[in-house]
Structure formats: structure tokens, C-alpha cells
Design a protein around this motif. Structure first.
Motif, short mmCIF file in Angstrom:
data_model
loop_
_atom_site.label_atom_id
_atom_site.label_comp_id
_atom_site.label_asym_id
_atom_site.label_seq_id
_atom_site.Cartn_x
_atom_site.Cartn_y
_atom_site.Cartn_z
N LYS A 86 -75.34 -41.51 21.51
CA LYS A 86 -76.52 -40.65 21.62
C LYS A 86 -76.14 -39.28 22.15
O LYS A 86 -76.69 -38.26 21.73
CB LYS A 86 -77.56 -41.31 22.54
CG LYS A 86 -78.94 -40.66 22.46
CD LYS A 86 -80.00 -41.57 23.04
CE LYS A 86 -81.39 -40.97 22.81
NZ LYS A 86 -82.47 -41.87 23.28
N GLN A 87 -75.18 -39.23 23.06
CA GLN A 87 -74.71 -37.95 23.58
C GLN A 87 -74.04 -37.14 22.47
O GLN A 87 -74.26 -35.93 22.36
CB GLN A 87 -73.72 -38.16 24.73
CG GLN A 87 -73.15 -36.86 25.28
CD GLN A 87 -72.26 -37.09 26.49
OE1 GLN A 87 -72.40 -36.41 27.49
NE2 GLN A 87 -71.35 -38.04 26.40
N ARG A 88 -73.23 -37.79 21.65
CA ARG A 88 -72.59 -37.09 20.54
C ARG A 88 -73.62 -36.54 19.56
O ARG A 88 -73.47 -35.42 19.04
CB ARG A 88 -71.61 -38.03 19.83
CG ARG A 88 -70.33 -38.28 20.62
CD ARG A 88 -69.31 -39.05 19.78
NE ARG A 88 -69.65 -40.45 19.67
CZ ARG A 88 -69.24 -41.39 20.53
NH1 ARG A 88 -68.48 -41.06 21.55
NH2 ARG A 88 -69.59 -42.65 20.36
N GLU A 89 -74.67 -37.31 19.29
CA GLU A 89 -75.72 -36.86 18.37
C GLU A 89 -76.44 -35.64 18.94
O GLU A 89 -76.78 -34.71 18.19
CB GLU A 89 -76.71 -37.99 18.10
CG GLU A 89 -76.16 -39.11 17.24
CD GLU A 89 -75.72 -38.61 15.87
OE1 GLU A 89 -76.44 -37.77 15.28
OE2 GLU A 89 -74.66 -39.04 15.39
N ARG A 90 -76.71 -35.62 20.24
CA ARG A 90 -77.37 -34.47 20.85
C ARG A 90 -76.51 -33.21 20.69
O ARG A 90 -77.02 -32.13 20.42
CB ARG A 90 -77.65 -34.72 22.33
CG ARG A 90 -78.80 -35.64 22.61
CD ARG A 90 -79.27 -35.53 24.06
NE ARG A 90 -78.19 -35.68 25.01
CZ ARG A 90 -77.74 -36.85 25.45
NH1 ARG A 90 -78.29 -37.97 25.01
NH2 ARG A 90 -76.77 -36.91 26.34
N ARG A 91 -75.19 -33.37 20.88
CA ARG A 91 -74.30 -32.22 20.75
C ARG A 91 -74.30 -31.69 19.31
O ARG A 91 -74.26 -30.48 19.08
CB ARG A 91 -72.87 -32.60 21.17
CG ARG A 91 -72.70 -32.77 22.67
CD ARG A 91 -71.26 -32.53 23.09
NE ARG A 91 -70.31 -33.37 22.36
CZ ARG A 91 -69.91 -34.56 22.76
NH1 ARG A 91 -70.40 -35.08 23.88
NH2 ARG A 91 -69.03 -35.25 22.06
N GLY A 132 -77.04 -23.78 16.67
CA GLY A 132 -76.32 -22.67 17.30
C GLY A 132 -76.68 -22.52 18.76
O GLY A 132 -76.60 -21.42 19.31
N GLU A 133 -77.05 -23.62 19.41
CA GLU A 133 -77.48 -23.59 20.80
C GLU A 133 -76.47 -24.30 21.69
O GLU A 133 -75.63 -25.08 21.22
CB GLU A 133 -78.86 -24.24 20.95
CG GLU A 133 -79.96 -23.59 20.13
CD GLU A 133 -81.26 -24.36 20.21
OE1 GLU A 133 -81.29 -25.42 20.88
OE2 GLU A 133 -82.25 -23.93 19.60
#
Length: 541
Positions: free
Chosen positions: A485-490, A497-498
Motif C-alpha cells: 500500500k505504501q508503494r502504491e501511494r508513492r 508530480g507531487e
């Protein structure tokens, strides 16, 4: 293992016979391990697989040895570009480099059957070329072999829990060697470690554990003499390392980006907030406040795996202000080395120098030396700490010393006394990850606290909670889900571009021009009104 060309300045008369090498001797530059500053020239002799060194050839001839290492027990790595060779025998770690342009063949036949053969066969070595190692690979601090004195002191009843829901798992079956060796040269922060290697606290909570002896800061804030005040600040700086004593088998969870942890201790008059403000590189920021002091730091770590040992080098500064006097103390942290990291006999030591300065006054400074244990002789210096408080002219005003796992004594105070000693360990502490009573309380989640926390608080992290309950298989599955889930958020942020913006800390520059993360003052305000249940929060798991 055949001849391996290494850029070192060994000389020897019998180098022609690769199978029966003669004595190799000469001068090399050796990296200082204490106080970890620079390189110095030393005379080395390699004879029958044993590498010995002295300050010079004359000392060697007189039998004055500074150290010795059995090359057959060492993992060897070579950095040709830096002209450096590293030998890691678990208990002993040598870093050497050539001071000349000569390149001779260095043959160590006794290493043929050791793990070093694998490393020497590699063209590129992770140990010598990687400046950073996994935040995920940072194993839990090691321990001494000594047992605590059960009658050492009284364990204060805080009204909080005294055990965990389940005992710690046996992780002796986990193939840590395979995990590390299969990922040589890779960024290990992207390698997921089995849950059985973890303890049910995260790095944000481990930083909070440094406040276990915050009463030393309370004492400092009520001590008028600035030199004595510095002694108590120094004792507090040392006390933060005591948690390492019995934590040799497990590592803390790595916080995911945006994860937070709060700790309110009415019994200590302290409240603490921390947040994971960066993932690559991993940076944990924290801030604590009381009626007597403010405490803050942001910690980032550079790690190096040398084949058998793991060096952890923190780069952040610790800050404390005392409210009564307006003092602002700042100090660095020392290097931590976990020896025999691939075995169940691993242990930890801290070494280097801590310099404490009062940024508001030049009246005094403090130098603390964490003594590196010697490779020969008795263990009398193991975990030893020595300190001095100096006046403006460099004269010693106070001396103190002891051991970071046993206590610190100062005999230059008006009343010579033990100024700090660690609290006694709770009953059956080794069944519960070696936790202290303070650590045991860290992840406790009470019914009245749960509705007040933001959903990003570590206590609500499902994989860590499952581990605490002893559900190892479920922990591994949930841990994979949290990380994915952390990888998906990144990925989503990258598409837009944020960048992730930390919620409770902001980036700035300190007086020395260093990049630091400081508390923005919003956490406790939101918690009080309108409450985290009434505002938008990150969904981390």
C-alpha cells in the motif's frame, strides 16, 4: 582461492610461490576505530593466515602488538578504486588502505573454505561500495552476556501492563545469511524481511525509549551550577543507549511514510510526538515537551554491512532546551556495531565520541567517549564510557565514567555519587524480546486512548499488533499488504508530480546550516480540538 590482486602495500620475499606464501609485511593506513577520525599508519605482518599489527616495525620486533586477526575467519572485501581492503571476522573489523601506488598480489590460502572466497570472487562488493544499507536490515541492538541484578532496584508500578499478550517467537530458523547474500549490491531497504525478525515496536517508539530517564533532564533544570548541569545532560545522553542491552535477537519495525506515534506520560510529566517524514532516505523526527525541558531530534542512519558485522552510523543531532535557564544543548550520536550479525551469538557495542555543546553559552562543553572494547585481554573495557566536563579554557571541571549498561559515577561533584543507573528488568523479560518495563508499555492500546489517536498512530498498525499477539503467519501477510500500500501511494504521488508533505514536522536549516526537521506545533492542537476523528487523515493500512 587463487592469487587476488589487491592494492595494498604488503611486501614479502616469498610471494612467487602462490601455494606456500612467505611472511608478508609492510605499512598500511588503518582506519581509526576510536574516536573514528581519519587514518593512521601502522605496520602489518601476515604470517600463516594471522594478520598482526603494531605502531611500527620496532614495536613489532619487541612484541608490542596492537591487534591480531585470523584471516581464515574473516570476510574480505576489496575496493580497488579506493585502494582499500576490509576484513570482518565478526568480533574484529579492520579497514585498511594503501598509502602508495604499489599493487602487489595478496594471497590468503587459509580463507579458501570460508565465506570470504565468495566475496573475493565478486568484481563489485556491496560492503565496500554501498554507503547505505537497508533501514529494513537494521537488526535490533545486541546485548551483553551479563544478566541483570534482579535485586538491583524496585520496579515502579505505573498502572500499565507488565507483560505482552504473547512471548517472542523463535527466529533461529530464519536464514538471514541467505537473505543478505542473495541481495549483495542491492538496496536492501527494498527487501522485505520476515516478521519473525521483528519486535513489536517501531523506530518511532525506539526513539521515545530514549526518554525513559527523562528525570535526569528534570534534575538538570533544577541545578544552578552550569558544570554540574552539564553532568546530568551527559548522563541523559548516555542513558539512551541502555535499551540496547538485552535486545539482541530482533529489529524494530520500520515506520511507513506518514506513520506517527504519540506518548503521554503523566507520571513523568512528558508528552511526545513523532512522525516518519521521509522514506528514502528514512528519516524519523520527534519532539517531546515537559514543564522542565524540550527534546527533539530527527534521525537518519547510514549503514554498512561488512560480511559479518553491521555498522550503524546515525547522522542527526539530539537537542534539549532547559526552560529555567534557557540552555540549548546539542550533541551527536556514536556508531553502533552489531557483531556476528548472521549468527544467534550476535552482540552489540557502541563506540566513538559524543560532544555536547550549549549553544546559548560557552561556559562549558562535554566530551563523552564510548570506549571500543579491545580485541585482546579481558572484557573489562566492554561497554565502558568515560566523560569530562571542560571549562572555556579546556580545563577539566568534572570527570565521570562507568558502563552504558550498568551506570555512571561522578566523583568530582560536591557529593560523589552514582548519577544514573538503568532500571531493573521486568520478570521474564527475555520471553518478551528483552523489553524494559518502559518498552513493554510502549505499544499498549487502552480503550480510552484509541478514539483519541489519529489512524496513522503505530498502535493501530495491524501487522505490528499481530506480531505482538504472536500471530506470525498473519503478520507476514499483513506486513506485505502494508508495504504494498505504501508503494502504491508513492506511485500515485509520482504520477501527479507531487511529493509527500509531512503533517506535523517541517524542514528547515539549523544554525550550522544543516537540514533538520522540527515540530510545527499542530499535533496537540488538532488532538484537543476538533480531534483526529473529525479531520481528514492518511490511510496507511
Amino acid at each position: 582461492m587463487g592469487d587476488f590482486p589487491v592494492d595494498v602495500n604488503f611486501t614479502g620475499e616469498n610471494m612467487q610461490d602462490a601455494h606456500t606464501p612467505g611472511i608478508c609485511d609492510g605499512y598500511l593506513m588503518k582506519r581509526r576505530k576510536w574516536p573514528l577520525k581519519g587514518w593512521h599508519k601502522r605496520y602489518f605482518v601476515l604470517d600463516k593466515g594471522i594478520l598482526r599489527y603494531s605502531k611500527n616495525q620496532h614495536d613489532f620486533s619487541k612484541g608490542k602488538m596492537h591487534g591480531a586477526l585470523d584471516v581464515s575467519l574473516a570476510v574480505m572485501s576489496v575496493n580497488k578504486k579506493a585502494r582499500r581492503i576490509d576484513l570482518d571476522a565478526g568480533d574484529i573489523l579492520y579497514h585498511m588502505k594503501s598509502g602508495s601506488g604499489r599493487s602487489l598480489s595478496f594471497h590468503a590460502p587459509s580463507v579458501a573454505d570460508s565465506v570470504a572466497e565468495y566475496f573475493d570472487a565478486c568484481d563489485e562488493l556491496m560492503c565496500a561500495s554501498s554507503s547505505e544499507m537497508s533501514d529494513e536490515s537494521g537488526l535490533s541492538d545486541g546485548s551483553s552476556n551479563s544478566e541483570p541484578d534482579e535485586a538491583h532496584g524496585y520496579i515502579k508500578n505505573t498502572g500499565r501492563r507488565t507483560t505482552l499478550p504473547a512471548v517472542c517467537p523463535d527466529n533461529s530458523h530464519v536464514g538471514l545469511m541467505t537473505i543478505l547474500y542473495n541481495n549483495i549490491g542491492k538496496d536492501l531497504s527494498r527487501v522485505s524481511m520476515p516478521a519473525a525478525l521483528n519486535e513489536p515496536v517501531c523506530l518511532l517508539q525506539r526513539l521515545c525509549e530514549e526518554l525513559e530517564y527523562s528525570d535526569l533532564l528534570d534534575t538538570a533544570n533544577h541545578t544552578d551550577d552550569p558544570y554540574q548541569r552539564m553532568v546530568y545532560i551527559a548522563a541523559f545522553a548516555i542513558s539512551g543507549y541502555a535499551t540496547a542491552q538485552y535486545r539482541n535477537r530482533y529489529k524494530p519495525f520500520n515506520p511507513v511514510l506518514g506513520e506517527t506515534f504519540e506518548c503521554i506520560r503523566e507520571d513523568r510529566g512528558v508528552r511526545y510526538i513523532s512522525e516518519q517524514v521521509s522514506h528514502h532516505p528514512p528519516i524519523s523526527a520527534c519532539h517531546a515537551e515537559s514543564n522542565n525541558f524540550n527534546f527533539w531530534q530527527d534521525q537518519r542512519w547510514k549503514n554498512k554491512f561488512w560480511g559479518k558485522s553491521l555498522e550503524i552510523m546515525p547522522t542527526g543531532m539530539v537537542n534539549v532546551t532547559l526552560k529555567k535557564y534557557g540552555d540549548h544543548y546539542e550533541w551527536n550520536k556514536v556508531v553502533t556495531c552489531i557483531h556476528n550479525v548472521l549468527s544467534q551469538q550476535r552482540y552489540l557495542e557502541h563506540y566513538g565520541e559524543v560532544i555536547i555543546r550549549n549553544l546559548k553559552s560557552s561556559v562549558c562543553t562535554c566530551k563523552i567517549t564510548f570506549v571500543k572494547s579491545r580485541y585482546w585481554g579481558s572484557d573489562g573495557s566492554k561497554n565502558e564510557v568515560q566523560g569530562q566536563v571542560l571549562d572555556e579554557t579546556g580545563n577539566v571541571v568534572h570527570r565521570f565514567g562507568g558502563f552504558w549498561h550498568e551506570g555512571i559515577f561522578c566523583d568530582t561533584l560536591p557529593n560523589p555519587q552514582c548519577i544514573w543507573k538503568p532500571n531493573p528488568q521486568p520478570k521474564n523479560y527475555m520471553l518478551y524480546y528483552g523489553f524494559s518495563s518502559f518498552a513493554m508499555e510502549m505499544n499498549e492500546l487502552t480503550p480510552d486512548l484509541k478514539p483519541l489517536l489519529p489512524p496513522t498512530d503505530t498502535r493501530l498498525r495491524p501487522d505490528q499488533r499481530l506480531l505482538e499477539e504472536g500471530k506470525i503467519e498473519e503478520t507476514d501477510k499483513k506486513k506485505d499488504e502494508v508495504e504494498e500500500k505504501q508503494r502504491e501511494r508513492r506511485k500515485i504521488l509520482a504520477k501527479r508530480g507531487e511529493e509527500h508533505i509531512p503533517r506535523f514536522f517541517r524542514k528547515t536549516l539549523d544554525a550550522a546550516g544543516r537540514e533538520v526537521w522540527i515540530y510545527n506545533g499542530t499535533y496537540w492542537k488538532i488532538r484537543d480540538n476538533p480531534g483526529f476523528a473529525n479531520v481528514k487523515n492518511l490511510e496507511l493500512w
